[in-house]
Design a protein around this motif. Structure first.
Motif, PDB file in Angstrom:
ATOM      1  N   SER A  24       1.546 121.124 -34.449  1.00  0.00           N
ATOM      2  CA  SER A  24       1.934 120.833 -33.069  1.00  0.00           C
ATOM      3  C   SER A  24       1.087 121.626 -32.081  1.00  0.00           C
ATOM      4  CB  SER A  24       3.420 121.147 -32.864  1.00  0.00           C
ATOM      5  OG  SER A  24       4.226 120.288 -33.649  1.00  0.00           O
ATOM      6  N   ILE A  25       0.737 122.838 -32.452  1.00  0.00           N
ATOM      7  CA  ILE A  25      -0.104 123.666 -31.572  1.00  0.00           C
ATOM      8  C   ILE A  25      -1.485 123.037 -31.423  1.00  0.00           C
ATOM      9  CG2 ILE A  25      -1.260 125.894 -31.330  1.00  0.00           C
ATOM     10  CD1 ILE A  25       1.149 127.168 -32.720  1.00  0.00           C
ATOM     11  N   SER A  28      -1.350 120.020 -29.226  1.00  0.00           N
ATOM     12  CA  SER A  28      -1.216 120.368 -27.810  1.00  0.00           C
ATOM     13  C   SER A  28      -2.566 120.742 -27.218  1.00  0.00           C
ATOM     14  CB  SER A  28      -0.212 121.503 -27.626  1.00  0.00           C
ATOM     15  OG  SER A  28      -0.715 122.743 -28.101  1.00  0.00           O
ATOM     16  N   LYS A  29      -3.377 121.440 -27.981  1.00  0.00           N
ATOM     17  CA  LYS A  29      -4.718 121.811 -27.516  1.00  0.00           C
ATOM     18  C   LYS A  29      -5.633 120.590 -27.463  1.00  0.00           C
ATOM     19  CE  LYS A  29      -3.805 126.146 -26.940  1.00  0.00           C
ATOM     20  NZ  LYS A  29      -3.700 126.707 -25.562  1.00  0.00           N
ATOM     21  N   LEU A  51       6.921 117.894 -27.634  1.00  0.00           N
ATOM     22  CA  LEU A  51       7.400 119.078 -26.921  1.00  0.00           C
ATOM     23  C   LEU A  51       6.268 120.088 -26.716  1.00  0.00           C
ATOM     24  CD1 LEU A  51      10.876 119.587 -28.651  1.00  0.00           C
ATOM     25  CD2 LEU A  51      10.475 118.865 -26.285  1.00  0.00           C
ATOM     26  N   ALA A  52       5.445 120.282 -27.736  1.00  0.00           N
ATOM     27  CA  ALA A  52       4.320 121.216 -27.627  1.00  0.00           C
ATOM     28  C   ALA A  52       3.286 120.716 -26.624  1.00  0.00           C
ATOM     29  CB  ALA A  52       3.672 121.416 -29.000  1.00  0.00           C
ATOM     30  N   LYS A  54       3.833 118.759 -24.060  1.00  0.00           N
ATOM     31  CA  LYS A  54       4.377 118.842 -22.711  1.00  0.00           C
ATOM     32  C   LYS A  54       4.364 120.270 -22.152  1.00  0.00           C
ATOM     33  CE  LYS A  54       6.905 114.677 -21.901  1.00  0.00           C
ATOM     34  NZ  LYS A  54       6.191 114.556 -20.639  1.00  0.00           N
ATOM     35  N   GLU A  55       4.332 121.242 -23.037  1.00  0.00           N
ATOM     36  CA  GLU A  55       4.192 122.619 -22.576  1.00  0.00           C
ATOM     37  C   GLU A  55       2.756 122.915 -22.145  1.00  0.00           C
ATOM     38  OE1 GLU A  55       5.561 125.446 -25.409  1.00  0.00           O
ATOM     39  OE2 GLU A  55       7.652 124.789 -25.320  1.00  0.00           O
ATOM     40  N   GLU A  56       1.820 122.136 -22.662  1.00  0.00           N
ATOM     41  CA  GLU A  56       0.400 122.387 -22.424  1.00  0.00           C
ATOM     42  C   GLU A  56      -0.180 121.564 -21.283  1.00  0.00           C
ATOM     43  OE1 GLU A  56      -2.668 124.666 -22.987  1.00  0.00           O
ATOM     44  OE2 GLU A  56      -1.236 124.723 -24.642  1.00  0.00           O
ATOM     45  N   SER A  58       0.525 118.215 -18.199  1.00  0.00           N
ATOM     46  CA  SER A  58       1.505 117.478 -17.392  1.00  0.00           C
ATOM     47  C   SER A  58       1.328 115.963 -17.522  1.00  0.00           C
ATOM     48  CB  SER A  58       1.367 117.880 -15.920  1.00  0.00           C
ATOM     49  OG  SER A  58       0.051 117.617 -15.459  1.00  0.00           O
ATOM     50  N   SER A  89      12.738 114.338 -26.726  1.00  0.00           N
ATOM     51  CA  SER A  89      11.418 114.960 -26.508  1.00  0.00           C
ATOM     52  C   SER A  89      10.989 114.942 -25.042  1.00  0.00           C
ATOM     53  CB  SER A  89      10.355 114.233 -27.340  1.00  0.00           C
ATOM     54  OG  SER A  89       9.973 112.998 -26.735  1.00  0.00           O
TER      55      SER A  89
END
Length: 226
Positions: A24-25, A28-29, A51-52, A54-56, A58, A89
């Motif tokens: 997931s990390i 996200s990258k 979820l990951a 969306k943290e990274e 928008s 999610s």
């Protein structure tokens, strides 16, 4: 979400468990890199990855859950369980297999659409189709858009490529439905993307050609003289 991705590139950031970048990390990258490159949306697999992501970033997300079931060939957002996970999610759009194939536990596509609408009417729905008949049916069922995602990946269309005969299948889908059509599947180059837009698609999703380095490497390696 459809307004946000209109005439734009959506990058599919996915890596299954058996793939080198499964994380997931990492996804996200990958989404961040896609954003910096000009993507206007992301397509992602699993609640955890979304979820990951969306943290990274928008950017709006087309969410799916790929899961195998013993009693069905359908594996993209196949049941209510996957719909619930995707709503949790926070993805803006849910894509699901909209083929005519039998779904797990005998659930109908119409039932799944109704369930999603009841759970969260604000989440838009994308129909992953493999035929003209399925595209027309998806419009009747109230999907917000159709994607050519599964063309070439069902028994009836096995091996077919979206770009064949100057995107003949895509042209036919565009003729038969009035809802937005998203080109997805085997868009392997910027030139193919450009041609899809020339034909009138609403948006284009590109995955492996951008986010699967093992496939990209294999294409280069295949050109080495024997």
């Amino acid at each position: 979400m459809l307004e946000n991705i209109k005439r734009g590139l959506v990058v599919s950031c996915q890596a299954l468990e058996q793939e080198p970048l499964h994380s997931s990390i990492i996804m996200s990258k990958m989404a961040l890199a896609a954003k910096e490159g000009g993507a206007v949306g992301i397509r992602a697999n699993s609640k955890a990855d979304i979820l990951a992501i969306k943290e990274e970033v928008s950017l709006p997300v087309i969410g799916i859950v790929k899961r195998d079931y013993d009693d069905s060939e359908v594996f993209i957002t196949a049941t209510k369980k996957e719909i619930e996970e995707l709503i949790e999610s926070g993805c803006e759009m849910i894509a699901l297999d909209a083929t005519m194939r039998n779904r797990p536990n005998g659930l109908s596509l119409e039932e799944l659409v109704s369930f999603a609408r009841e759970k969260n009417p604000a989440v838009q729905l994308m129909a992953d189709i493999s035929s003209i008949e399925e595209a027309v049916n998806a419009e009747k069922l109230g999907f917000d858009c159709v994607g050519t995602t599964l063309y070439g990946y069902t028994k009836e269309t096995n091996g077919s490529k979206l770009y064949e005969n100057d995107f003949a299948f895509l042209k036919n889908v565009l003729k038969e439905v009035n809802i937005p059509v998203i080109a997805e599947g085997n868009i392997m180059s910027p030139e193919m993307l450009k041609r899809a837009f020339e034909l009138g698609v609403y948006s284009v999703v590109v995955g492996g050609a951008i986010t699967r380095p093992q496939q990209i490497t294999a294409r280069f390696a295949a050109q080495i003289p024997k």
